[in-house]
Design an enzyme around this catalytic site. Structure first.
Site, PDB file in Angstrom:
ATOM      1  N   HIS A  92      18.715  63.979  41.297  1.00 32.06           N
ATOM      2  CA  HIS A  92      18.570  64.244  42.731  1.00 32.06           C
ATOM      3  C   HIS A  92      19.366  63.212  43.532  1.00 32.06           C
ATOM      4  CE1 HIS A  92      16.722  65.691  46.442  1.00 32.06           C
ATOM      5  NE2 HIS A  92      16.663  64.413  46.787  1.00 32.06           N
ATOM      6  N   HIS A 138      25.754  69.077  46.675  1.00 28.73           N
ATOM      7  CA  HIS A 138      26.321  70.266  46.033  1.00 28.73           C
ATOM      8  C   HIS A 138      27.745  70.519  46.491  1.00 28.73           C
ATOM      9  CE1 HIS A 138      23.912  71.460  49.557  1.00 28.73           C
ATOM     10  NE2 HIS A 138      24.796  72.420  49.781  1.00 28.73           N
TER      11      HIS A 138
HETATM   12  P1  5GP Z   1      24.493  74.170  52.333  1.00 30.84           P
HETATM   13  O1  5GP Z   1      24.233  75.041  53.521  1.00 30.84           O
HETATM   14  O2  5GP Z   1      23.427  73.104  52.199  1.00 30.84           O
HETATM   15  O3  5GP Z   1      25.875  73.598  52.278  1.00 30.84           O
HETATM   16  O4  5GP Z   1      24.410  75.108  51.071  1.00 30.84           O
HETATM   17  C1  5GP Z   1      23.202  75.532  50.504  1.00 30.84           C
HETATM   18  C2  5GP Z   1      23.493  76.810  49.755  1.00 30.84           C
HETATM   19  O5  5GP Z   1      22.388  77.070  48.923  1.00 30.84           O
HETATM   20  C3  5GP Z   1      23.696  78.023  50.656  1.00 30.84           C
HETATM   21  O6  5GP Z   1      24.977  78.592  50.438  1.00 30.84           O
HETATM   22  C4  5GP Z   1      22.567  78.981  50.226  1.00 30.84           C
HETATM   23  O7  5GP Z   1      22.955  80.343  50.205  1.00 30.84           O
HETATM   24  C5  5GP Z   1      22.214  78.465  48.843  1.00 30.84           C
HETATM   25  N1  5GP Z   1      20.834  78.698  48.471  1.00 30.84           N
HETATM   26  C6  5GP Z   1      19.717  78.471  49.233  1.00 30.84           C
HETATM   27  N2  5GP Z   1      18.608  78.776  48.549  1.00 30.84           N
HETATM   28  C7  5GP Z   1      19.012  79.219  47.331  1.00 30.84           C
HETATM   29  C8  5GP Z   1      18.296  79.685  46.176  1.00 30.84           C
HETATM   30  O8  5GP Z   1      17.074  79.753  46.130  1.00 30.84           O
HETATM   31  N3  5GP Z   1      19.052  80.055  45.098  1.00 30.84           N
HETATM   32  C9  5GP Z   1      20.415  79.985  45.113  1.00 30.84           C
HETATM   33  N4  5GP Z   1      21.059  80.390  44.003  1.00 30.84           N
HETATM   34  N5  5GP Z   1      21.117  79.546  46.174  1.00 30.84           N
HETATM   35  C10 5GP Z   1      20.417  79.161  47.272  1.00 30.84           C
HETATM   36 ZN    ZN Z   2      16.952  67.618  44.314  1.00 31.50          ZN
END
Ligand code: 5GP
Ligand code: ZN
Length: 114
Positions: A46, A100
């Site tokens: 994490h 990520h």
């Molecule tokens: P961020 O907005 O933080 O850059 O990206 C987070 C990403 O995680 C988003 O593109 C969203 O669609 C993805 N995401 C959120 N919840 C889940 C989940 O439960 N499973 C998967 N596979 N992706 C998720």
């Molecule tokens: Zn985490």
């Protein structure tokens, strides 16, 4: 940390479509794809985001980059190309506080970065 969505994905508590895994990293399909190929690469440890990478090892950080390249090749993106995006904090709309890399590809992407 135990409430972290991506930590739960790594542990298998929340299901995901696995694309790649090794000892330090995990890659899986984004649940709401923004391109024909949309994969997330995360450290198994994490790490909240870019603001926390100063405390992480060069090995882990380099490993994440290498995993992204391995995954892109594995998914057939090497010839056509791909974009790697990583959001940090509110202005970038980071929604999950576990580091990520987004790998986006499978079509010609927008010319705009923001
Ligand atoms: P961020 O907005 O933080 O850059 O990206 C987070 C990403 O995680 C988003 O593109 C969203 O669609 C993805 N995401 C959120 N919840 C889940 C989940 O439960 N499973 C998967 N596979 N992706 C998720
Ligand atoms: Zn985490």
């Amino acid at each position: 940390m135990n409430d972290c969505l991506f930590c739960k994905i790594i542990s298998g508590e929340i299901p995901s479509k696995k694309i790649y895994e090794d000892d330090l990293t995990y890659a899986f399909a984004d649940i709401a794809p923004q391109a024909p190929v949309h994969i997330l690469v995360i450290p198994k440890k994490h790490v909240t985001g870019w603001s926390a990478v100063m405390g992480e090892s060069d090995e882990l950080l380099a490993h994440l980059m290498r995993t992204a390249a391995i995954v892109a090749k594995q998914e057939g993106l090497e010839e056509t190309g791909y974009r790697i995006v990583s959001n940090c904090g509110p202005d970038a709309r980071q929604t999950v506080p576990h580091f990520h890399l987004h790998i986006l590809g499978g079509k010609e992407l927008s010319e705009k970065m923001a």
